[in-house]
Design a protein around this motif. Structure first.
Motif, PDB file in Angstrom:
ATOM      1  N   ILE A   1       0.866  -1.178   0.000  1.00 21.14           N
ATOM      2  CA  ILE A   1       0.000   0.000   0.000  1.00 21.14           C
ATOM      3  C   ILE A   1       0.902   1.227   0.000  1.00 21.14           C
ATOM      4  CG2 ILE A   1      -1.945   1.135   1.135  1.00 21.14           C
ATOM      5  CD1 ILE A   1      -2.498  -1.484   2.621  1.00 21.14           C
ATOM      6  N   ASN A   2       1.037   1.845  -1.152  1.00 19.33           N
ATOM      7  CA  ASN A   2       2.032   2.900  -1.322  1.00 19.33           C
ATOM      8  C   ASN A   2       1.682   3.712  -2.563  1.00 19.33           C
ATOM      9  OD1 ASN A   2       4.372   4.336  -0.722  1.00 19.33           O
ATOM     10  ND2 ASN A   2       5.668   2.521  -0.596  1.00 19.33           N
ATOM     11  N   ASP A   3       2.359   4.822  -2.769  1.00 18.60           N
ATOM     12  CA  ASP A   3       2.094   5.623  -3.960  1.00 18.60           C
ATOM     13  C   ASP A   3       2.938   5.137  -5.138  1.00 18.60           C
ATOM     14  OD1 ASP A   3       4.483   7.781  -4.630  1.00 18.60           O
ATOM     15  OD2 ASP A   3       4.428   7.256  -2.511  1.00 18.60           O
ATOM     16  N   LEU A   4       2.566   5.567  -6.336  1.00 18.57           N
ATOM     17  CA  LEU A   4       3.321   5.259  -7.550  1.00 18.57           C
ATOM     18  C   LEU A   4       3.825   6.566  -8.144  1.00 18.57           C
ATOM     19  CD1 LEU A   4       4.280   3.241  -9.716  1.00 18.57           C
ATOM     20  CD2 LEU A   4       2.079   3.576 -10.867  1.00 18.57           C
ATOM     21  N   SER A   5       5.137   6.780  -8.060  1.00 18.81           N
ATOM     22  CA  SER A   5       5.742   8.002  -8.585  1.00 18.81           C
ATOM     23  C   SER A   5       6.519   7.700  -9.854  1.00 18.81           C
ATOM     24  CB  SER A   5       6.689   8.621  -7.543  1.00 18.81           C
ATOM     25  OG  SER A   5       5.968   9.114  -6.448  1.00 18.81           O
ATOM     26  N   GLY A   6       6.388   8.578 -10.848  1.00 16.73           N
ATOM     27  CA  GLY A   6       7.119   8.397 -12.100  1.00 16.73           C
ATOM     28  C   GLY A   6       8.605   8.645 -11.909  1.00 16.73           C
ATOM     29  N   LEU A   7       9.001   9.898 -11.677  1.00 16.83           N
ATOM     30  CA  LEU A   7      10.393  10.228 -11.416  1.00 16.83           C
ATOM     31  C   LEU A   7      10.700  10.074  -9.930  1.00 16.83           C
ATOM     32  CD1 LEU A   7      10.708  13.477 -13.602  1.00 16.83           C
ATOM     33  CD2 LEU A   7      11.412  11.152 -14.206  1.00 16.83           C
ATOM     34  N   GLY A   8      11.883   9.589  -9.624  1.00 11.65           N
ATOM     35  CA  GLY A   8      12.302   9.497  -8.232  1.00 11.65           C
ATOM     36  C   GLY A   8      12.603   8.099  -7.742  1.00 11.65           C
ATOM     37  N   LYS A   9      12.189   7.075  -8.462  1.00 12.73           N
ATOM     38  CA  LYS A   9      12.498   5.679  -8.143  1.00 12.73           C
ATOM     39  C   LYS A   9      12.266   5.329  -6.683  1.00 12.73           C
ATOM     40  CE  LYS A   9      16.658   5.446 -10.053  1.00 12.73           C
ATOM     41  NZ  LYS A   9      17.881   4.843 -10.644  1.00 12.73           N
ATOM     42  N   CYS A  10      11.017   5.492  -6.258  1.00  7.29           N
ATOM     43  CA  CYS A  10      10.680   5.234  -4.857  1.00  7.29           C
ATOM     44  C   CYS A  10       9.357   4.489  -4.776  1.00  7.29           C
ATOM     45  CB  CYS A  10      10.596   6.565  -4.094  1.00  7.29           C
ATOM     46  SG  CYS A  10       9.370   7.730  -4.749  1.00  7.29           S
ATOM     47  N   SER A  11       8.857   4.326  -3.585  1.00  7.33           N
ATOM     48  CA  SER A  11       7.515   3.817  -3.311  1.00  7.33           C
ATOM     49  C   SER A  11       7.247   2.491  -4.032  1.00  7.33           C
ATOM     50  CB  SER A  11       6.477   4.887  -3.666  1.00  7.33           C
ATOM     51  OG  SER A  11       6.795   6.115  -3.044  1.00  7.33           O
ATOM     52  N   LEU A  12       6.164   2.406  -4.811  1.00  8.86           N
ATOM     53  CA  LEU A  12       5.812   1.130  -5.440  1.00  8.86           C
ATOM     54  C   LEU A  12       6.855   0.670  -6.450  1.00  8.86           C
ATOM     55  CD1 LEU A  12       1.943   1.411  -5.968  1.00  8.86           C
ATOM     56  CD2 LEU A  12       3.158  -0.194  -4.478  1.00  8.86           C
TER      57      LEU A  12
ATOM     58  N   LEU B   1      -1.136  10.015   1.996  1.00  4.12           N
ATOM     59  CA  LEU B   1      -1.405  11.434   1.751  1.00  4.12           C
ATOM     60  C   LEU B   1      -2.118  12.097   2.918  1.00  4.12           C
ATOM     61  CD1 LEU B   1      -2.644  11.722  -1.952  1.00  4.12           C
ATOM     62  CD2 LEU B   1      -0.690  12.903  -0.946  1.00  4.12           C
ATOM     63  N   ASN B   2      -2.999  11.364   3.581  1.00  3.46           N
ATOM     64  CA  ASN B   2      -3.860  11.991   4.581  1.00  3.46           C
ATOM     65  C   ASN B   2      -4.386  10.960   5.574  1.00  3.46           C
ATOM     66  OD1 ASN B   2      -6.106  10.679   3.206  1.00  3.46           O
ATOM     67  ND2 ASN B   2      -5.892  12.279   1.649  1.00  3.46           N
ATOM     68  N   GLU B   3      -5.123  11.445   6.548  1.00  2.35           N
ATOM     69  CA  GLU B   3      -5.685  10.588   7.587  1.00  2.35           C
ATOM     70  C   GLU B   3      -6.608   9.525   7.006  1.00  2.35           C
ATOM     71  OE1 GLU B   3      -8.702  11.066  11.438  1.00  2.35           O
ATOM     72  OE2 GLU B   3      -8.399  12.704  10.006  1.00  2.35           O
ATOM     73  N   ALA B   4      -7.439   9.904   6.030  1.00  2.00           N
ATOM     74  CA  ALA B   4      -8.403   8.957   5.452  1.00  2.00           C
ATOM     75  C   ALA B   4      -7.684   7.758   4.832  1.00  2.00           C
ATOM     76  CB  ALA B   4      -9.269   9.667   4.412  1.00  2.00           C
ATOM     77  N   GLN B   5      -6.567   8.017   4.146  1.00  2.00           N
ATOM     78  CA  GLN B   5      -5.804   6.911   3.557  1.00  2.00           C
ATOM     79  C   GLN B   5      -5.248   5.995   4.638  1.00  2.00           C
ATOM     80  OE1 GLN B   5      -2.754   8.109   0.849  1.00  2.00           O
ATOM     81  NE2 GLN B   5      -4.196   8.476  -0.817  1.00  2.00           N
ATOM     82  N   ALA B   6      -4.701   6.588   5.677  1.00  3.53           N
ATOM     83  CA  ALA B   6      -4.123   5.780   6.745  1.00  3.53           C
ATOM     84  C   ALA B   6      -5.193   4.924   7.418  1.00  3.53           C
ATOM     85  CB  ALA B   6      -3.439   6.678   7.769  1.00  3.53           C
ATOM     86  N   LYS B   7      -6.378   5.480   7.616  1.00  4.45           N
ATOM     87  CA  LYS B   7      -7.465   4.703   8.222  1.00  4.45           C
ATOM     88  C   LYS B   7      -7.909   3.577   7.295  1.00  4.45           C
ATOM     89  CE  LYS B   7      -9.405   8.133  11.386  1.00  4.45           C
ATOM     90  NZ  LYS B   7     -10.595   8.950  11.748  1.00  4.45           N
ATOM     91  N   SER B   8      -7.947   3.843   5.994  1.00  5.78           N
ATOM     92  CA  SER B   8      -8.303   2.794   5.033  1.00  5.78           C
ATOM     93  C   SER B   8      -7.247   1.700   4.994  1.00  5.78           C
ATOM     94  CB  SER B   8      -8.487   3.400   3.637  1.00  5.78           C
ATOM     95  OG  SER B   8      -9.609   4.255   3.584  1.00  5.78           O
ATOM     96  N   ALA B   9      -5.980   2.106   5.078  1.00 10.21           N
ATOM     97  CA  ALA B   9      -4.894   1.121   5.103  1.00 10.21           C
ATOM     98  C   ALA B   9      -4.992   0.260   6.362  1.00 10.21           C
ATOM     99  CB  ALA B   9      -3.546   1.831   5.047  1.00 10.21           C
TER     100      ALA B   9
ATOM    101  N   ALA C   1      -3.543   8.499  13.099  1.00 11.18           N
ATOM    102  CA  ALA C   1      -3.972   7.351  12.301  1.00 11.18           C
ATOM    103  C   ALA C   1      -2.816   6.382  12.072  1.00 11.18           C
ATOM    104  CB  ALA C   1      -4.545   7.824  10.967  1.00 11.18           C
ATOM    105  N   ILE C   2      -1.632   6.918  11.826  1.00 14.27           N
ATOM    106  CA  ILE C   2      -0.465   6.058  11.613  1.00 14.27           C
ATOM    107  C   ILE C   2      -0.071   5.365  12.920  1.00 14.27           C
ATOM    108  CG2 ILE C   2       2.006   6.066  11.069  1.00 14.27           C
ATOM    109  CD1 ILE C   2       1.411   7.984   8.811  1.00 14.27           C
ATOM    110  N   LYS C   3      -0.266   6.024  14.044  1.00 12.60           N
ATOM    111  CA  LYS C   3      -0.012   5.359  15.331  1.00 12.60           C
ATOM    112  C   LYS C   3      -0.882   4.113  15.475  1.00 12.60           C
ATOM    113  CE  LYS C   3       1.391   9.335  18.163  1.00 12.60           C
ATOM    114  NZ  LYS C   3       0.968  10.215  19.284  1.00 12.60           N
ATOM    115  N   GLU C   4      -2.131   4.189  15.003  1.00 12.10           N
ATOM    116  CA  GLU C   4      -3.014   3.023  15.065  1.00 12.10           C
ATOM    117  C   GLU C   4      -2.527   1.924  14.123  1.00 12.10           C
ATOM    118  OE1 GLU C   4      -5.555   2.574  17.271  1.00 12.10           O
ATOM    119  OE2 GLU C   4      -4.686   4.425  18.092  1.00 12.10           O
ATOM    120  N   MET C   5      -1.995   2.307  12.972  1.00 10.50           N
ATOM    121  CA  MET C   5      -1.413   1.324  12.056  1.00 10.50           C
ATOM    122  C   MET C   5      -0.215   0.640  12.694  1.00 10.50           C
ATOM    123  SD  MET C   5      -1.544   3.505   8.513  1.00 10.50           S
ATOM    124  CE  MET C   5      -0.498   2.345   7.650  1.00 10.50           C
ATOM    125  N   VAL C   6       0.611   1.429  13.368  1.00 15.23           N
ATOM    126  CA  VAL C   6       1.813   0.900  14.011  1.00 15.23           C
ATOM    127  C   VAL C   6       1.461  -0.181  15.038  1.00 15.23           C
ATOM    128  CG1 VAL C   6       3.653   1.516  15.650  1.00 15.23           C
ATOM    129  CG2 VAL C   6       3.300   2.886  13.583  1.00 15.23           C
TER     130      VAL C   6
END
Length: 278
Positions: A7-18, A81-89, A126-131
Protein backbone atom coordinates in the motif's frame (compact mmCIF):
# COMPACT_ATOMS: atom_id res chain seq x y z
CA UNK A 1 4.88 -17.93 -4.78
CA UNK A 2 4.74 -15.67 -1.74
CA UNK A 3 2.74 -12.47 -2.15
CA UNK A 4 2.87 -9.07 -0.48
CA UNK A 5 0.22 -6.37 -0.61
CA UNK A 6 2.06 -3.06 -0.97
CA UNK A 7 0.00 0.00 0.00
CA UNK A 8 2.03 2.90 -1.32
CA UNK A 9 2.09 5.62 -3.96
CA UNK A 10 3.32 5.26 -7.55
CA UNK A 11 5.74 8.00 -8.58
CA UNK A 12 7.12 8.40 -12.10
CA UNK A 13 10.39 10.23 -11.42
CA UNK A 14 12.30 9.50 -8.23
CA UNK A 15 12.50 5.68 -8.14
CA UNK A 16 10.68 5.23 -4.86
CA UNK A 17 7.52 3.82 -3.31
CA UNK A 18 5.81 1.13 -5.44
CA UNK A 19 8.62 1.20 -8.02
CA UNK A 20 11.04 0.24 -5.26
CA UNK A 21 8.65 -2.28 -3.68
CA UNK A 22 7.90 -4.15 -6.89
CA UNK A 23 11.57 -4.24 -7.96
CA UNK A 24 12.82 -5.54 -4.60
CA UNK A 25 10.10 -8.13 -4.12
CA UNK A 26 10.51 -9.43 -7.66
CA UNK A 27 14.25 -9.89 -7.15
CA UNK A 28 13.58 -11.71 -3.88
CA UNK A 29 11.09 -14.12 -5.44
CA UNK A 30 7.97 -12.49 -4.02
CA UNK A 31 4.91 -11.34 -5.93
CA UNK A 32 3.63 -7.80 -5.36
CA UNK A 33 -0.03 -6.85 -5.19
CA UNK A 34 0.11 -3.07 -5.61
CA UNK A 35 -2.51 -1.00 -3.78
CA UNK A 36 -1.84 2.59 -4.92
CA UNK A 37 -2.54 5.49 -2.57
CA UNK A 38 -1.71 8.12 -5.19
CA UNK A 39 -0.20 8.45 -8.65
CA UNK A 40 2.43 11.17 -9.07
CA UNK A 41 4.39 12.36 -12.08
CA UNK A 42 7.39 12.70 -9.75
CA UNK A 43 8.06 12.22 -6.06
CA UNK A 44 7.33 15.23 -3.90
CA UNK A 45 10.96 16.33 -3.64
CA UNK A 46 10.82 17.67 -7.21
CA UNK A 47 10.09 21.37 -7.72
CA UNK A 48 6.83 20.49 -9.50
CA UNK A 49 4.73 17.37 -9.83
CA UNK A 50 1.22 16.19 -10.65
CA UNK A 51 -0.54 14.16 -7.95
CA UNK A 52 -3.75 12.19 -8.32
CA UNK A 53 -5.21 11.30 -4.92
CA UNK A 54 -6.51 7.71 -4.91
CA UNK A 55 -7.83 7.61 -1.35
CA UNK A 56 -11.10 5.94 -2.38
CA UNK A 57 -9.34 3.04 -4.09
CA UNK A 58 -8.13 1.27 -0.95
CA UNK A 59 -11.62 0.32 0.36
CA UNK A 60 -12.58 -0.86 -3.15
CA UNK A 61 -9.50 -3.06 -3.37
CA UNK A 62 -10.23 -4.43 0.10
CA UNK A 63 -13.84 -5.30 -0.79
CA UNK A 64 -12.84 -6.95 -4.06
CA UNK A 65 -10.04 -9.00 -2.50
CA UNK A 66 -12.40 -10.16 0.23
CA UNK A 67 -14.78 -11.43 -2.46
CA UNK A 68 -11.89 -13.31 -4.06
CA UNK A 69 -10.72 -14.64 -0.67
CA UNK A 70 -7.24 -13.28 -1.40
CA UNK A 71 -4.46 -14.01 1.06
CA UNK A 72 -1.14 -12.30 1.64
CA UNK A 73 2.11 -13.46 3.22
CA UNK A 74 2.96 -9.85 3.95
CA UNK A 75 1.42 -6.38 3.99
CA UNK A 76 3.66 -3.33 3.71
CA UNK A 77 2.59 0.31 3.89
CA UNK A 78 4.39 3.48 2.87
CA UNK A 79 3.45 7.08 2.00
CA UNK A 80 -0.03 8.17 3.09
CA UNK A 81 -1.41 11.43 1.75
CA UNK A 82 -3.86 11.99 4.58
CA UNK A 83 -5.69 10.59 7.59
CA UNK A 84 -8.40 8.96 5.45
CA UNK A 85 -5.80 6.91 3.56
CA UNK A 86 -4.12 5.78 6.74
CA UNK A 87 -7.47 4.70 8.22
CA UNK A 88 -8.30 2.79 5.03
CA UNK A 89 -4.89 1.12 5.10
CA UNK A 90 -5.53 0.13 8.73
CA UNK A 91 -8.84 -1.49 7.76
CA UNK A 92 -7.08 -3.33 4.92
CA UNK A 93 -4.49 -4.66 7.39
CA UNK A 94 -7.16 -5.81 9.84
CA UNK A 95 -9.10 -7.54 7.06
CA UNK A 96 -6.17 -9.61 5.75
CA UNK A 97 -3.81 -10.01 8.69
CA UNK A 98 -3.57 -13.57 10.00
CA UNK A 99 -1.16 -15.24 12.42
CA UNK A 100 0.96 -16.09 9.37
CA UNK A 101 0.96 -12.58 7.84
CA UNK A 102 3.90 -10.25 8.39
CA UNK A 103 2.83 -6.60 8.59
CA UNK A 104 5.42 -3.84 8.09
CA UNK A 105 4.49 -0.19 8.54
CA UNK A 106 6.89 2.45 7.27
CA UNK A 107 5.56 5.58 9.06
CA UNK A 108 6.37 8.24 6.47
CA UNK A 109 6.06 11.46 8.49
CA UNK A 110 9.27 13.49 8.28
CA UNK A 111 13.07 13.52 8.18
CA UNK A 112 16.06 15.36 9.63
CA UNK A 113 14.00 16.75 12.50
CA UNK A 114 11.34 18.22 10.20
CA UNK A 115 7.78 17.13 9.39
CA UNK A 116 6.77 16.48 5.76
CA UNK A 117 4.43 18.94 4.05
CA UNK A 118 1.41 16.62 4.30
CA UNK A 119 1.90 16.10 8.06
CA UNK A 120 -1.01 16.68 10.41
CA UNK A 121 -1.85 15.56 13.93
CA UNK A 122 -4.76 13.54 12.56
CA UNK A 123 -2.46 11.72 10.11
CA UNK A 124 0.02 11.03 12.92
CA UNK A 125 -2.72 9.58 15.13
CA UNK A 126 -3.97 7.35 12.30
CA UNK A 127 -0.46 6.06 11.61
CA UNK A 128 -0.01 5.36 15.33
CA UNK A 129 -3.01 3.02 15.07
CA UNK A 130 -1.41 1.32 12.06
CA UNK A 131 1.81 0.90 14.01
CA UNK A 132 -0.09 -1.00 16.73
CA UNK A 133 -1.05 -3.63 14.13
CA UNK A 134 2.48 -3.96 12.74
CA UNK A 135 4.99 -6.71 13.41
CA UNK A 136 7.77 -4.50 12.06
CA UNK A 137 8.14 -0.73 11.76
CA UNK A 138 10.93 1.08 9.91
CA UNK A 139 10.92 4.74 11.00
CA UNK A 140 13.81 7.08 10.55
CA UNK A 141 14.91 8.78 13.76
CA UNK A 142 12.62 11.78 13.19
CA UNK A 143 9.58 9.55 12.63
CA UNK A 144 10.44 7.51 15.72
CA UNK A 145 10.30 10.68 17.81
CA UNK A 146 6.99 11.77 16.27
CA UNK A 147 5.45 8.38 17.05
CA UNK A 148 6.59 8.73 20.67
CA UNK A 149 5.28 12.31 20.97
CA UNK A 150 8.69 13.82 21.62
CA UNK A 151 10.28 16.77 19.84
CA UNK A 152 11.52 15.39 16.49
CA UNK A 153 14.60 17.59 16.71
CA UNK A 154 15.53 16.59 20.24
CA UNK A 155 17.87 13.81 19.12
CA UNK A 156 20.26 16.47 17.82
CA UNK A 157 21.26 17.04 21.47
CA UNK A 158 22.92 13.61 21.61
CA UNK A 159 25.79 11.84 19.91
CA UNK A 160 27.67 8.56 20.10
CA UNK A 161 26.50 6.05 22.70
CA UNK A 162 24.19 8.61 24.30
CA UNK A 163 22.31 8.91 21.01
CA UNK A 164 21.98 5.12 20.76
CA UNK A 165 20.69 4.97 24.34
CA UNK A 166 18.20 7.72 23.52
CA UNK A 167 16.89 5.88 20.45
CA UNK A 168 16.59 2.65 22.46
CA UNK A 169 14.57 4.41 25.16
CA UNK A 170 12.21 6.03 22.65
CA UNK A 171 11.82 2.70 20.83
CA UNK A 172 10.96 0.91 24.07
CA UNK A 173 8.30 3.53 24.78
CA UNK A 174 6.68 2.68 21.44
CA UNK A 175 7.04 -1.10 21.71
CA UNK A 176 5.83 -1.39 25.28
CA UNK A 177 5.62 -5.07 26.18
CA UNK A 178 5.05 -6.20 22.59
CA UNK A 179 7.48 -8.29 20.55
CA UNK A 180 7.35 -5.74 17.74
CA UNK A 181 10.54 -5.37 15.73
CA UNK A 182 11.86 -1.89 14.97
CA UNK A 183 14.54 -0.85 12.51
CA UNK A 184 15.43 2.83 13.03
CA UNK A 185 17.22 4.27 10.02
CA UNK A 186 19.45 7.26 9.35
CA UNK A 187 21.04 7.62 12.79
CA UNK A 188 24.04 9.99 12.52
CA UNK A 189 27.21 8.30 13.73
CA UNK A 190 30.06 10.71 13.10
CA UNK A 191 31.13 13.77 11.18
CA UNK A 192 33.00 11.52 8.76
CA UNK A 193 29.86 10.63 6.81
CA UNK A 194 28.74 7.51 8.64
CA UNK A 195 25.11 6.73 9.49
CA UNK A 196 23.65 3.77 11.27
CA UNK A 197 20.53 1.63 11.44
CA UNK A 198 19.48 0.36 14.87
CA UNK A 199 17.58 -2.94 14.81
CA UNK A 200 15.60 -3.94 17.89
CA UNK A 201 14.03 -7.37 18.34
CA UNK A 202 12.94 -9.39 21.41
CA UNK A 203 15.03 -7.44 23.91
CA UNK A 204 18.12 -7.51 21.70
CA UNK A 205 19.51 -4.89 19.39
CA UNK A 206 22.18 -4.48 16.76
CA UNK A 207 23.69 -1.33 15.29
CA UNK A 208 24.80 -1.39 11.67
CA UNK A 209 27.10 1.38 10.45
CA UNK A 210 27.39 2.44 6.83
CA UNK A 211 29.33 5.15 5.02
CA UNK A 212 27.46 7.68 2.91
CA UNK A 213 28.48 10.23 0.31
CA UNK A 214 26.42 12.93 2.01
CA UNK A 215 23.71 12.99 -0.67
CA UNK A 216 20.08 12.44 0.39
CA UNK A 217 18.65 10.06 -2.21
CA UNK A 218 14.97 9.53 -2.90
CA UNK A 219 13.52 6.10 -2.18
CA UNK A 220 16.18 4.67 0.14
CA UNK A 221 13.64 4.29 2.96
CA UNK A 222 11.30 2.39 0.64
CA UNK A 223 14.12 0.12 -0.50
CA UNK A 224 15.18 -0.52 3.10
CA UNK A 225 11.64 -1.41 4.23
CA UNK A 226 11.02 -3.69 1.24
CA UNK A 227 14.30 -5.57 1.78
CA UNK A 228 13.47 -6.02 5.47
CA UNK A 229 10.09 -7.50 4.51
CA UNK A 230 11.54 -9.63 1.72
CA UNK A 231 14.34 -10.89 3.92
CA UNK A 232 12.01 -11.93 6.74
CA UNK A 233 9.67 -13.71 4.31
CA UNK A 234 12.71 -15.57 2.99
CA UNK A 235 13.65 -16.75 6.49
CA UNK A 236 16.29 -14.15 7.40
CA UNK A 237 16.56 -12.50 10.79
CA UNK A 238 15.72 -8.80 10.84
CA UNK A 239 19.36 -8.03 11.65
CA UNK A 240 20.66 -9.95 8.63
CA UNK A 241 17.98 -8.37 6.45
CA UNK A 242 19.02 -4.92 7.68
CA UNK A 243 22.67 -5.68 6.88
CA UNK A 244 21.66 -6.75 3.37
CA UNK A 245 19.59 -3.60 2.94
CA UNK A 246 22.48 -1.42 4.08
CA UNK A 247 24.93 -3.08 1.68
CA UNK A 248 22.45 -2.85 -1.19
CA UNK A 249 21.66 0.83 -0.64
CA UNK A 250 25.33 1.75 -0.19
CA UNK A 251 26.30 0.02 -3.46
CA UNK A 252 23.36 1.65 -5.27
CA UNK A 253 24.26 5.11 -3.92
CA UNK A 254 27.87 4.65 -5.03
CA UNK A 255 26.68 3.79 -8.53
CA UNK A 256 24.34 6.78 -8.55
CA UNK A 257 27.27 9.04 -7.60
CA UNK A 258 29.40 7.59 -10.42
CA UNK A 259 26.57 8.27 -12.87
CA UNK A 260 26.14 11.84 -11.62
CA UNK A 261 22.55 11.11 -10.57
CA UNK A 262 20.86 13.79 -8.49
CA UNK A 263 19.51 12.84 -5.08
CA UNK A 264 15.89 13.53 -6.03
CA UNK A 265 16.21 10.95 -8.84
CA UNK A 266 17.02 8.07 -6.49
CA UNK A 267 19.82 5.53 -6.32
CA UNK A 268 20.93 3.22 -9.12
CA UNK A 269 19.36 0.17 -7.51
CA UNK A 270 18.63 -1.56 -10.82
CA UNK A 271 22.32 -2.42 -11.19
CA UNK A 272 22.40 -4.21 -7.85
CA UNK A 273 19.20 -6.25 -7.74
CA UNK A 274 21.29 -9.41 -8.12
CA UNK A 275 22.42 -8.89 -4.52
CA UNK A 276 18.88 -9.66 -3.38
CA UNK A 277 18.28 -12.94 -5.18
CA UNK A 278 17.79 -15.64 -2.59
Amino acid sequence: MMRVAAINDLSGLGKCSLVADISVFSAMGIGTCAVPTAVLSAQTGFSSYYCKDLTGIIPEYKANYEKQKAAFDGIITGFMLNEAQAKSALEFIKAFKTENTHVLVDPVLGDDGERYMNFSDSLLNAIKEMVKEADIITPNITELCLLADVDPGEYHKYSGEKLIDYVLKVSDDIRGKSKQMIAVTGIPVSEEGEVGNLVISDGEHGFIKSRTNGVHYSGTGDLFAAIIMGGILNGMTILDAAKLAGDFIRASAEDAAKDGTLGIEGVAFEKNLGMLIR
